[in-house]
Every structure is written in structure tokens, then in C-alpha cells.
Design a protein around this motif. Structure first.
Motif, PDB file in Angstrom:
ATOM      1  N   GLU A  49       0.515  -0.904  -0.191  1.00 39.13           N
ATOM      2  CA  GLU A  49       0.008  -0.319  -0.124  1.00 39.13           C
ATOM      3  C   GLU A  49       1.122   1.490  -0.259  1.00 39.13           C
ATOM      4  O   GLU A  49       0.325   2.182  -0.646  1.00 39.13           O
ATOM      5  CB  GLU A  49      -1.198   0.104   1.255  1.00 39.13           C
ATOM      6  N   GLY A  50       2.230   1.462   0.632  1.00 36.23           N
ATOM      7  CA  GLY A  50       2.727   2.283   0.905  1.00 36.23           C
ATOM      8  C   GLY A  50       3.146   3.144  -0.631  1.00 36.23           C
ATOM      9  O   GLY A  50       3.438   3.353  -0.620  1.00 36.23           O
ATOM     10  N   MET A  51       4.053   1.391  -0.814  1.00 40.75           N
ATOM     11  CA  MET A  51       4.733   1.658  -2.273  1.00 40.75           C
ATOM     12  C   MET A  51       3.594   2.433  -3.592  1.00 40.75           C
ATOM     13  O   MET A  51       4.205   2.650  -4.394  1.00 40.75           O
ATOM     14  CB  MET A  51       5.098   0.026  -2.916  1.00 40.75           C
ATOM     15  N   ALA A  52       2.602   1.448  -3.365  1.00 41.73           N
ATOM     16  CA  ALA A  52       1.406   2.106  -4.386  1.00 41.73           C
ATOM     17  C   ALA A  52       1.022   3.953  -3.903  1.00 41.73           C
ATOM     18  O   ALA A  52       1.005   4.370  -5.236  1.00 41.73           O
ATOM     19  CB  ALA A  52       0.130   1.772  -4.034  1.00 41.73           C
ATOM     20  N   GLU A  53       0.955   4.417  -2.611  1.00 42.19           N
ATOM     21  CA  GLU A  53       0.733   5.483  -2.414  1.00 42.19           C
ATOM     22  C   GLU A  53       1.870   6.643  -3.239  1.00 42.19           C
ATOM     23  O   GLU A  53       1.762   7.927  -3.162  1.00 42.19           O
ATOM     24  CB  GLU A  53       0.444   5.711  -0.686  1.00 42.19           C
ATOM     25  N   ASP A  54       2.911   5.625  -2.581  1.00 38.06           N
ATOM     26  CA  ASP A  54       3.999   6.207  -3.385  1.00 38.06           C
ATOM     27  C   ASP A  54       4.643   6.568  -4.639  1.00 38.06           C
ATOM     28  O   ASP A  54       5.967   7.304  -5.119  1.00 38.06           O
ATOM     29  CB  ASP A  54       5.688   6.266  -2.721  1.00 38.06           C
ATOM     30  N   CYS A  55       3.548   5.915  -5.435  1.00 35.33           N
ATOM     31  CA  CYS A  55       3.699   5.827  -6.933  1.00 35.33           C
ATOM     32  C   CYS A  55       5.129   5.087  -7.161  1.00 35.33           C
ATOM     33  O   CYS A  55       6.226   4.501  -8.526  1.00 35.33           O
ATOM     34  CB  CYS A  55       4.057   7.269  -7.606  1.00 35.33           C
ATOM     35  N   GLU A  56       5.664   4.297  -5.906  1.00 36.49           N
ATOM     36  CA  GLU A  56       6.721   2.831  -6.443  1.00 36.49           C
ATOM     37  C   GLU A  56       6.554   1.772  -6.992  1.00 36.49           C
ATOM     38  O   GLU A  56       4.951   1.551  -7.092  1.00 36.49           O
ATOM     39  CB  GLU A  56       7.234   2.711  -4.926  1.00 36.49           C
ATOM     40  N   THR A  57       7.105   1.188  -8.562  1.00 34.28           N
ATOM     41  CA  THR A  57       6.625   0.359  -8.807  1.00 34.28           C
ATOM     42  C   THR A  57       7.079  -1.453  -8.041  1.00 34.28           C
ATOM     43  O   THR A  57       7.912  -1.665  -7.769  1.00 34.28           O
ATOM     44  CB  THR A  57       7.502   0.298 -10.234  1.00 34.28           C
ATOM     45  N   ILE A  58       6.198  -2.367  -8.013  1.00 32.07           N
ATOM     46  CA  ILE A  58       5.952  -3.039  -6.897  1.00 32.07           C
ATOM     47  C   ILE A  58       6.534  -4.252  -7.361  1.00 32.07           C
ATOM     48  O   ILE A  58       7.026  -4.738  -9.094  1.00 32.07           O
ATOM     49  CB  ILE A  58       4.433  -3.753  -6.697  1.00 32.07           C
ATOM     50  N   PRO A  59       8.051  -4.780  -7.340  1.00 24.60           N
ATOM     51  CA  PRO A  59       8.500  -5.728  -8.240  1.00 24.60           C
ATOM     52  C   PRO A  59       7.528  -7.047  -8.008  1.00 24.60           C
ATOM     53  O   PRO A  59       7.406  -7.639  -7.940  1.00 24.60           O
ATOM     54  CB  PRO A  59       9.813  -5.442  -7.757  1.00 24.60           C
ATOM     55  N   GLU A  60       8.823  -7.641  -9.303  1.00 19.16           N
ATOM     56  CA  GLU A  60       7.904  -9.374  -9.601  1.00 19.16           C
ATOM     57  C   GLU A  60       8.524  -9.673  -8.814  1.00 19.16           C
ATOM     58  O   GLU A  60       9.674  -9.441  -8.323  1.00 19.16           O
ATOM     59  CB  GLU A  60       8.487  -9.011 -11.118  1.00 19.16           C
ATOM     60  N   PRO A  61       7.618 -10.988  -8.323  1.00 13.88           N
ATOM     61  CA  PRO A  61       8.532 -11.743  -7.263  1.00 13.88           C
ATOM     62  C   PRO A  61       9.541 -12.681  -8.152  1.00 13.88           C
ATOM     63  O   PRO A  61       9.971 -12.846  -8.704  1.00 13.88           O
ATOM     64  CB  PRO A  61       7.342 -12.686  -6.784  1.00 13.88           C
ATOM     65  N   SER A  62      10.888 -12.562  -7.026  1.00 16.04           N
ATOM     66  CA  SER A  62      11.516 -13.924  -7.541  1.00 16.04           C
ATOM     67  C   SER A  62      10.927 -15.512  -7.529  1.00 16.04           C
ATOM     68  O   SER A  62      10.183 -15.537  -6.337  1.00 16.04           O
ATOM     69  CB  SER A  62      13.032 -13.378  -6.186  1.00 16.04           C
ATOM     70  N   ASN A  63      11.435 -15.857  -7.759  1.00 16.69           N
ATOM     71  CA  ASN A  63      11.128 -17.876  -7.843  1.00 16.69           C
ATOM     72  C   ASN A  63      11.891 -18.405  -6.850  1.00 16.69           C
ATOM     73  O   ASN A  63      12.863 -17.472  -5.928  1.00 16.69           O
ATOM     74  CB  ASN A  63      11.523 -18.371  -9.114  1.00 16.69           C
ATOM     75  N   TYR A  64      10.787 -19.121  -5.847  1.00 13.01           N
ATOM     76  CA  TYR A  64      11.457 -20.301  -5.198  1.00 13.01           C
ATOM     77  C   TYR A  64      13.095 -20.311  -4.879  1.00 13.01           C
ATOM     78  O   TYR A  64      13.542 -20.224  -4.200  1.00 13.01           O
ATOM     79  CB  TYR A  64      10.436 -21.239  -5.170  1.00 13.01           C
ATOM     80  N   LYS A  65      13.330 -21.141  -6.236  1.00 13.69           N
ATOM     81  CA  LYS A  65      15.032 -21.184  -6.194  1.00 13.69           C
ATOM     82  C   LYS A  65      15.645 -20.919  -5.903  1.00 13.69           C
ATOM     83  O   LYS A  65      16.723 -20.289  -5.412  1.00 13.69           O
ATOM     84  CB  LYS A  65      15.146 -22.541  -7.502  1.00 13.69           C
ATOM     85  N   THR A  66      15.136 -19.377  -6.301  1.00 15.12           N
ATOM     86  CA  THR A  66      16.772 -18.065  -6.360  1.00 15.12           C
ATOM     87  C   THR A  66      16.386 -17.643  -4.439  1.00 15.12           C
ATOM     88  O   THR A  66      17.969 -17.893  -4.349  1.00 15.12           O
ATOM     89  CB  THR A  66      16.459 -16.836  -7.454  1.00 15.12           C
ATOM     90  N   ILE A  67      15.344 -17.446  -4.563  1.00 14.88           N
ATOM     91  CA  ILE A  67      15.749 -16.832  -2.411  1.00 14.88           C
ATOM     92  C   ILE A  67      16.211 -18.452  -1.562  1.00 14.88           C
ATOM     93  O   ILE A  67      16.548 -18.258  -1.148  1.00 14.88           O
ATOM     94  CB  ILE A  67      14.120 -16.809  -2.257  1.00 14.88           C
ATOM     95  N   ALA A  68      15.669 -19.457  -2.190  1.00 16.42           N
ATOM     96  CA  ALA A  68      16.482 -20.412  -1.206  1.00 16.42           C
ATOM     97  C   ALA A  68      17.479 -20.604  -1.277  1.00 16.42           C
ATOM     98  O   ALA A  68      18.761 -20.663  -0.566  1.00 16.42           O
ATOM     99  CB  ALA A  68      15.584 -21.754  -1.952  1.00 16.42           C
ATOM    100  N   ARG A  69      18.276 -20.384  -2.908  1.00 15.48           N
ATOM    101  CA  ARG A  69      20.000 -20.765  -2.776  1.00 15.48           C
ATOM    102  C   ARG A  69      20.311 -19.759  -1.987  1.00 15.48           C
ATOM    103  O   ARG A  69      21.456 -19.721  -1.742  1.00 15.48           O
ATOM    104  CB  ARG A  69      19.883 -20.538  -4.381  1.00 15.48           C
ATOM    105  N   LYS A  70      20.053 -18.289  -2.387  1.00 14.44           N
ATOM    106  CA  LYS A  70      20.613 -17.506  -1.556  1.00 14.44           C
ATOM    107  C   LYS A  70      20.511 -16.920  -0.077  1.00 14.44           C
ATOM    108  O   LYS A  70      21.493 -16.477   0.948  1.00 14.44           O
ATOM    109  CB  LYS A  70      19.849 -15.370  -1.794  1.00 14.44           C
TER     110      LYS A  70
END
Length: 137
Positions: A49-70
Motif C-alpha cells: 500500500e505504501g509503495m502504491a501511495e508513493d507511486c513506486e513500482t512493485i517488483p516482480e516476485p523472485s522464484n522459490y529456487k532463487t530465494i532458497a539458494r540465497k
């Protein structure tokens, strides 16, 4: 609907903590996994909501494997969960009066959690409602 993966961290003497790698600063905690899920949904909602109010671009979610590896080798890594929320809701501005020392305490705690004052107050209210089994609005 919006869905983002959250990384859960836990040490022996701490609550469960959750951060959203795709949304820096969007973090929360809970004393149980059930409470953590409620708090994570609230944190995600408020952050988007805060990002939308500030007109910030909401990022595309990363995939599970990328997050798990990190994160799977983090010293306090507990797991990864997918948090899904309904469409971002409109926020309503309210005016409240607080003792100055209470406001300082709220702002200090919110800053340490990496959230704003509004998010902190909502999370605190929802935590109490959850503890008292108040689930209907």
C-alpha cells in the motif's frame, strides 16, 4: 492477489522473524508460526500500500529456487513461505492523540523493525486481537 516469498529466521531464544527479499524493509515477527503468518500478511499489505501511495513500482516476485539458494545457508534460516494477500486496500487517514513518550516508544520500535508508525500500530493491534481471539471486524 499478490504473492511474495518470505524467508523465516529463528534462533533458539528468539521469535520467528520474516523478511521479504524482494521488498527491502518489509519485515515482521511472531511468537508462533500462526502469528507470523498473520503478521506477514499485514506487513506485506502495508508495504505494498505504501509503495502504491508513493507511486513506486512493485517488483516482480523472485522464484522459490532463487530465494532458497540465497538464504538457505543463513545461520538462523528456518524456512521459506509464500505469503498471498488480496488486492491492496485503500488506507484511511486518522487523527489520534498520544503521550509524547508513547509516540517516541512507538517510533523507536517501528524504526528498529524497519516499518512506519502506521504499520507498527496496525501490527500491534492485530497481535492483541489475535491473542484475544478477536477475529471479526
Amino acid at each position: 492477489m499478490a504473492s511474495f516469498y518470505g524467508v523465516i529466521h529463528k534462533t533458539e531464544d528468539s521469535d520467528y522473524g520474516l523478511s521479504f527479499p524482494d521488498l527491502p524493509g518489509c519485515i515482521t515477527a511472531g511468537s508462533s508460526l500462526e502469528e507470523l503468518e498473520v503478521m506477514a500478511k499485514e506487513a506485506l499489505t502495508l508495504h505494498l500500500e505504501g509503495m502504491a501511495e508513493d507511486c513506486e513500482t512493485i517488483p516482480e516476485p523472485s522464484n522459490y529456487k532463487t530465494i532458497a539458494r540465497k538464504h538457505e545457508h543463513d545461520f538462523d534460516f528456518f524456512g521459506i513461505t509464500l505469503i498471498t494477500i488480496a488486492t491492496v486496500q485503500k488506507r484511511t487517514r486518522v487523527n489520534i492523540s498520544l503521550a509524547e513518550q508513547d509516540l517516541i516508544l512507538i517510533d523507536t520500535a517501528a524504526t528498529k523493525l524497519g516499518i512506519d508508525r502506521s504499520a507498527f500500530l496496525v501490527m500491534a493491534g492485530k497481535k492483541i486481537a489475535l491473542e484475544k481471539s478477536i477475529t471479526h471486524y
